[in-house]
Design a protein around this motif. Structure first.
Motif, PDB file in Angstrom:
ATOM      1  N   MET A  82       0.826  -1.193   0.000  1.00 16.15           N
ATOM      2  CA  MET A  82       0.000   0.000   0.000  1.00 16.15           C
ATOM      3  C   MET A  82       0.867   1.252   0.000  1.00 16.15           C
ATOM      4  O   MET A  82       0.551   2.253  -0.652  1.00 16.15           O
ATOM      5  N   LEU A  83       1.989   1.195   0.722  1.00 12.94           N
ATOM      6  CA  LEU A  83       2.909   2.328   0.794  1.00 12.94           C
ATOM      7  C   LEU A  83       3.831   2.390  -0.419  1.00 12.94           C
ATOM      8  O   LEU A  83       4.536   3.380  -0.608  1.00 12.94           O
ATOM      9  N   GLY A  84       3.851   1.334  -1.216  1.00 14.70           N
ATOM     10  CA  GLY A  84       4.670   1.330  -2.418  1.00 14.70           C
ATOM     11  C   GLY A  84       6.113   0.959  -2.186  1.00 14.70           C
ATOM     12  O   GLY A  84       6.972   1.285  -3.002  1.00 14.70           O
ATOM     13  N   TYR A  85       6.419   0.260  -1.087  1.00 10.37           N
ATOM     14  CA  TYR A  85       7.800  -0.073  -0.755  1.00 10.37           C
ATOM     15  C   TYR A  85       8.149  -1.484  -1.206  1.00 10.37           C
ATOM     16  O   TYR A  85       7.281  -2.357  -1.290  1.00 10.37           O
ATOM     17  N   GLY A  86       9.432  -1.706  -1.450  1.00 12.65           N
ATOM     18  CA  GLY A  86       9.916  -3.008  -1.852  1.00 12.65           C
ATOM     19  C   GLY A  86      10.205  -3.910  -0.669  1.00 12.65           C
ATOM     20  O   GLY A  86      10.159  -3.493   0.497  1.00 12.65           O
TER      21      GLY A  86
ATOM     22  N   LEU B 208      -6.566 -14.264  -1.588  1.00  8.78           N
ATOM     23  CA  LEU B 208      -6.470 -12.822  -1.816  1.00  8.78           C
ATOM     24  C   LEU B 208      -7.806 -12.240  -2.247  1.00  8.78           C
ATOM     25  O   LEU B 208      -8.244 -11.205  -1.741  1.00  8.78           O
ATOM     26  N   LEU B 209      -8.461 -12.911  -3.196  1.00  8.48           N
ATOM     27  CA  LEU B 209      -9.723 -12.383  -3.710  1.00  8.48           C
ATOM     28  C   LEU B 209     -10.838 -12.526  -2.671  1.00  8.48           C
ATOM     29  O   LEU B 209     -11.698 -11.648  -2.566  1.00  8.48           O
TER      30      LEU B 209
ATOM     31  N   ILE C 225      -4.298  -4.752  -4.904  1.00  5.35           N
ATOM     32  CA  ILE C 225      -4.878  -4.633  -3.561  1.00  5.35           C
ATOM     33  C   ILE C 225      -4.216  -3.496  -2.784  1.00  5.35           C
ATOM     34  O   ILE C 225      -4.885  -2.681  -2.140  1.00  5.35           O
ATOM     35  N   GLY C 226      -2.889  -3.440  -2.836  1.00  3.75           N
ATOM     36  CA  GLY C 226      -2.167  -2.394  -2.125  1.00  3.75           C
ATOM     37  C   GLY C 226      -2.559  -1.007  -2.586  1.00  3.75           C
ATOM     38  O   GLY C 226      -2.762  -0.097  -1.765  1.00  3.75           O
ATOM     39  N   GLN C 227      -2.686  -0.832  -3.900  1.00  2.00           N
ATOM     40  CA  GLN C 227      -3.068   0.482  -4.417  1.00  2.00           C
ATOM     41  C   GLN C 227      -4.517   0.811  -4.086  1.00  2.00           C
ATOM     42  O   GLN C 227      -4.858   1.973  -3.843  1.00  2.00           O
TER      43      GLN C 227
END
Length: 302
Positions: A50-54, A187-188, A221-223
């Protein structure tokens, strides 16, 4: 779960903590405020995405001992006993019953008991201590169109075909992530908001390459949850989309447009199909950021 948490300056003012990249510091803060009353977080991977981190951002927290991670997917804040104490009458019992049984508290700090499985920490430490840049970011700029194809996308070889270390890194990168345990079905089931979009974008991938599909679906999902949080904070770009498409559908529209553009971009450029999920994830984050960067929120971009 409580909506307020205490954070001790003994950690935040330490040279060791301040020497970490800001991404790792920020991720640690998010983990603390989202932890349950015993310091456990059940969805660290979703939060990281969600934060966009690796992966390396999270691995550093594990290697330095700020969080303890379990192969079940849970993590716990190692210094939780020194930061937060909830009165027994107000405490919500953690769902991480197995995980908490593997811990003991010494000097107001969680430690693993002697017979606990420590392989996950050793793996994270090894990855952090390797003297190399994350290969995926460098190699993606060097891939070329291959001669073979899988589904709708091309596969091939890395330009520098003599560099066995890079090729080995690409081959193993997804399997090296100790938290990647969820199946597509799980996940879904846990994220019904993105079922339709995932099926539309990755129906073939889910069947033919479920490992890569997991990474791609988790990126969506994160986005989704990141944009949902930004919308709740008043991001004007997302607000406009929701006015046009309706609540929730506006966010799905942003992600769908960005995902389709990224897939179109990848179609003629993706050389190593083992990098499909990571390539898609990075491009999706960049494209979503571009679309919402004019939204007037300080948190709109990463």
């Amino acid at each position: 779960m409580a909506k307020r948490r205490m954070i001790t300056l003994d950690i935040y003012d330490s040279d060791d903590f301040l020497d970490m990249p800001t991404e790792s510091q920020n991720l640690f803060s998010h983990l603390v405020v989202r932890a349950d009353d015993d310091g456990f977080v059940s969805n660290p991977k979703r939060l990281r995405r969600m934060l966009g981190y690796g992966d390396n951002v999270f691995d550093l927290l594990i290697a330095k001992g700020y969080v303890l991670a379990f192969k079940t997917g849970y993590v716990v804040i190692a210094g939780w006993p020194s930061m937060n104490r909830v009165e027994p009458s107000k405490k919500t019992i953690t769902n991480a019953k197995y995980e908490i049984s593997q811990l003991r508290s010494i000097n107001k700090r969680y430690e693993l008991i002697e017979n606990a499985d420590t392989s996950i920490f050793e793996d994270a430490s090894r990855k952090v201590l390797e003297i190399r840049q994350p290969m995926s970011r460098k190699v993606l700029a060097q891939v070329r169109l291959g001669k073979d194809s899988i589904g709708k996308f091309s596969t091939g070889q890395i330009k520098d075909e003599d560099d066995e270390e890079i090729k080995k890194s690409l081959k193993n990168e997804s399997s090296n992530n100790p938290f990647q345990k969820n199946s597509i079905e799980e996940l879904l089931a846990n994220n019904p908001e993105i079922i339709g979009l995932s099926n539309e974008l990755f129906s073939d991938l889910m069947v033919d390459n479920p490992d890569q599909a997991v990474i791609a679906v988790e990126a969506i999902i994160g986005q989704y949850w990141r944009l949902r949080a930004l919308a709740d904070d008043g991001n004007t770009a997302i607000a406009v989309k929701e006015q046009l498409h309706g609540k929730n559908n506006g966010i799905i529209s942003i992600i769908k447009d960005a995902a389709q553009e990224q897939l179109k971009y990848m179609k003629s450029r993706l050389a190593n199909f083992n990098m499909f999920g990571h390539y898609f994830e990075k491009g999706l984050i960049d494209r979503v950021n571009t679309e919402i960067s004019s939204g007037g929120s300080d948190n709109a971009t990463i």
